[in-house]
Design an enzyme around this catalytic site. Structure first.
Site, PDB file in Angstrom:
ATOM      1  N   LYS A   1      84.003  14.458  47.185  1.00  0.00           N
ATOM      2  CA  LYS A   1      82.748  14.030  46.543  1.00  0.00           C
ATOM      3  C   LYS A   1      82.950  13.958  45.029  1.00  0.00           C
ATOM      4  CE  LYS A   1      78.420  14.492  44.788  1.00  0.00           C
ATOM      5  NZ  LYS A   1      78.049  14.738  43.391  1.00  0.00           N
TER       6      LYS A   1
ATOM      7  N   HIS B   1      77.697  22.422  32.899  1.00  0.00           N
ATOM      8  CA  HIS B   1      76.580  21.691  33.469  1.00  0.00           C
ATOM      9  C   HIS B   1      75.265  22.125  32.816  1.00  0.00           C
ATOM     10  CE1 HIS B   1      76.339  19.076  36.934  1.00  0.00           C
ATOM     11  NE2 HIS B   1      75.114  19.529  37.130  1.00  0.00           N
TER      12      HIS B   1
ATOM     13  N   GLU C   1      74.179  11.743  37.220  1.00  0.00           N
ATOM     14  CA  GLU C   1      74.559  13.168  37.165  1.00  0.00           C
ATOM     15  C   GLU C   1      75.175  13.528  35.816  1.00  0.00           C
ATOM     16  OE1 GLU C   1      76.731  14.488  40.669  1.00  0.00           O
ATOM     17  OE2 GLU C   1      77.679  16.092  39.529  1.00  0.00           O
TER      18      GLU C   1
ATOM     19  N   ASP D   1      79.936  -2.961  45.530  1.00  0.00           N
ATOM     20  CA  ASP D   1      79.340  -2.305  46.693  1.00  0.00           C
ATOM     21  C   ASP D   1      80.050  -0.955  46.869  1.00  0.00           C
ATOM     22  OD1 ASP D   1      78.713  -1.438  49.216  1.00  0.00           O
ATOM     23  OD2 ASP D   1      79.043  -3.363  50.202  1.00  0.00           O
TER      24      ASP D   1
HETATM   25  C1  MEV Z   1      79.685  17.869  41.846  1.00  0.00           C
HETATM   26  O1  MEV Z   1      79.074  16.617  41.734  1.00  0.00           O
HETATM   27  C2  MEV Z   1      81.157  17.725  42.208  1.00  0.00           C
HETATM   28  C3  MEV Z   1      81.894  19.022  42.463  1.00  0.00           C
HETATM   29  O2  MEV Z   1      81.217  19.783  43.457  1.00  0.00           O
HETATM   30  C4  MEV Z   1      83.266  18.647  42.942  1.00  0.00           C
HETATM   31  C5  MEV Z   1      84.104  19.798  43.441  1.00  0.00           C
HETATM   32  O3  MEV Z   1      83.554  20.812  43.884  1.00  0.00           O
HETATM   33  O4  MEV Z   1      85.333  19.620  43.435  1.00  0.00           O
HETATM   34  C6  MEV Z   1      81.962  19.881  41.223  1.00  0.00           C
END
Ligand code: MEV
Length: 412
Positions: free
Chosen positions: A253, A366, A79, A269
């Site tokens: 995430k 991004h 990413e 892992d």
């Molecule tokens: C994207 O990989 C991760 C985000 O969505 C995390 C977040 O929203 O805090 C940008």
């Protein structure tokens, strides 16, 4: 096409690849791309039915100062923005950087007892010494290094299939992730535990909810670096995550973007760490793994706490040469060094994502990186790609063809 391929496992890598090529109508070029095993010439001894390898970019996050030491952090991830975001967050946290710490590397092994007689728990506790002796009989190296079975806990569970007695072996696994040592120990002691409890030991397996192997990290981002508005915005974003599991999942995430990238780079892992992190986040209702608050001087303090199931010995940490090199770059002497770096990167990525979202939204940075990549694909150098990115941003036209056109114009 059929997917039942008797004998597939016994074929050589080349034979398997030829078969898949034929069945899936791959071109020569596609088959050749798969065939390249890069730095893993023995990949077919790592997993089964191998036909090739898949690569990931390995980036180095810069600016990390952890417990007073500078460290370069290898991150393997597909990413865009994650490595840049971690590096930027670490830069903003300087000169103090991150403070990190970890518990002893104690993992839990679970033995599930079915049909145990009343008084089973007492019997297990009474036989603690004998269980320890059996547990240690097979792994003298771990014991010599200071690891081994440290404690036993017994829990009684009411399940939909009746009462079960669950034995937890608390095992110090030293610098390993620990699954092999713990699973072996569970299997070794299970027959004796069956004998003294009259129960049947069904599952004998490590738990990924490694609550005794927690890692913590903290950093402070100064008010004059962030600005009051950004601090307030991050606190609001954090409150949103605390109040809402839909947001909290994405918040976490973003943390795991950083944690996993470090774990993948070092051959760990990462699924084990993911399982542990999310299970921990779910205790008492799903919550963010980080916390933010304003400290006494009005700066933004952030912290992270999560179970970290990671090792620097065993598994792919040795069989994958890139993992070995990554560990060398990190200078990790013990598993906790790696865990602490991964936790700091998780916090950094989370902070960076929140900061970007409360400032300009996540897409701008991004998209910039995306456009830069497109310009590179069109054949531009890094400097040319920067200029092309600016033009494509202003035009809102993004394509390799447009980048190539702009490149041609620029080079005339
Ligand atoms: C994207 O990989 C991760 C985000 O969505 C995390 C977040 O929203 O805090 C940008």
């Amino acid at each position: 096409m059929r997917s039942d391929l008797p004998g597939f496992h016994d074929l050589s890598l080349d034979e398997r690849l030829s078969l898949v090529k034929k069945l899936c109508v791959l071109t020569d070029e596609e088959a050749e791309t798969l065939r390249k095993t890069g730095c893993l010439p023995h990949s077919d001894r790592m997993i089964e039915n191998v036909v090739g390898t898949i690569e990931l970019p390995l980036g180095i996050a810069t600016n990390f100062m952890i417990n007073g030491h500078d460290v370069l952090v290898p991150m393997a991830i597909e990413e865009p923005s994650v490595v840049a975001a971690a590096s930027h967050a670490a830069k903003l946290a300087r000169p103090d950087g991150f403070v990190a710490s970890s518990d002893e590397p104690v993992m839990i092994g679970q033995i599930q007892l079915i049909g145990a007689k009343p008084g089973a728990s007492e019997k297990i506790y009474e036989n603690r010494d004998k269980i320890t002796e059996i547990a240690h009989a097979k792994d003298s190296v771990l014991v010599k290094l200071g690891g081994g079975l440290k404690d036993i806990e017994v829990r009684e569970l009411d399940t939909e299939r009746g009462k079960m007695v669950i034995v937890h072996l608390l095992v110090n696994v030293q610098d390993a992730m620990g699954a092999n040592a713990v699973n072996t120990m569970c299997e070794e002691v299970a027959p004796f535990i069956e004998e003294i409890t009259g129960g049947r030991a069904l599952l004998k397996i490590i738990s990924n909810l490694a609550v005794h192997r927690m890692t913590r990290a903290k950093a402070v981002w100064k008010k004059d670096v962030l600005g009051e508005d950004v601090i307030e915005g991050i606190l609001d974003a954090y409150a949103f995550a605390r109040a809402d599991p839909f947001r909290s999942a994405t918040h976490n995430k973003g943390i795991m973007n950083g944690v996993d990238a470090v774990l993948v780079a070092t051959g760990n892992d990462f699924r084990a760490a993911e399982a542990g992190a999310h299970a921990f986040a779910a205790i008492g209702g799903y919550k963010p793994l980080t916390s933010y608050w304003k400290n006494g001087t009005g700066d933004l303090a952030g912290s992270i706490e999560l179970p970290m199931v990671a090792g620097i010995v065993g598994g792919a940490t040795k069989s994958n040469p890139i993992a070995k090199i990554s560990l060398k770059i990190l200078g990790a002497k013990h598993a906790h060094d790696l865990s602490e770096v991964a936790a700091c990167v998780g916090l950094a990525n989370n902070f960076a994502a929140l900061r970007a979202m409360v400032k300009e939204g996540i897409q701008k940075g991004h998209m910039k990186l995306h456009m830069h990549n497109i310009a590179l694909i069109a054949g531009a150098t890094h400097e040319e790609a920067l200029k092309i990115t600016d033009i494509m941003l202003s035009e809102k036209k993004i394509s390799v063809a447009r980048a190539a056109e702009l490149l041609e114009i620029m080079r005339k």
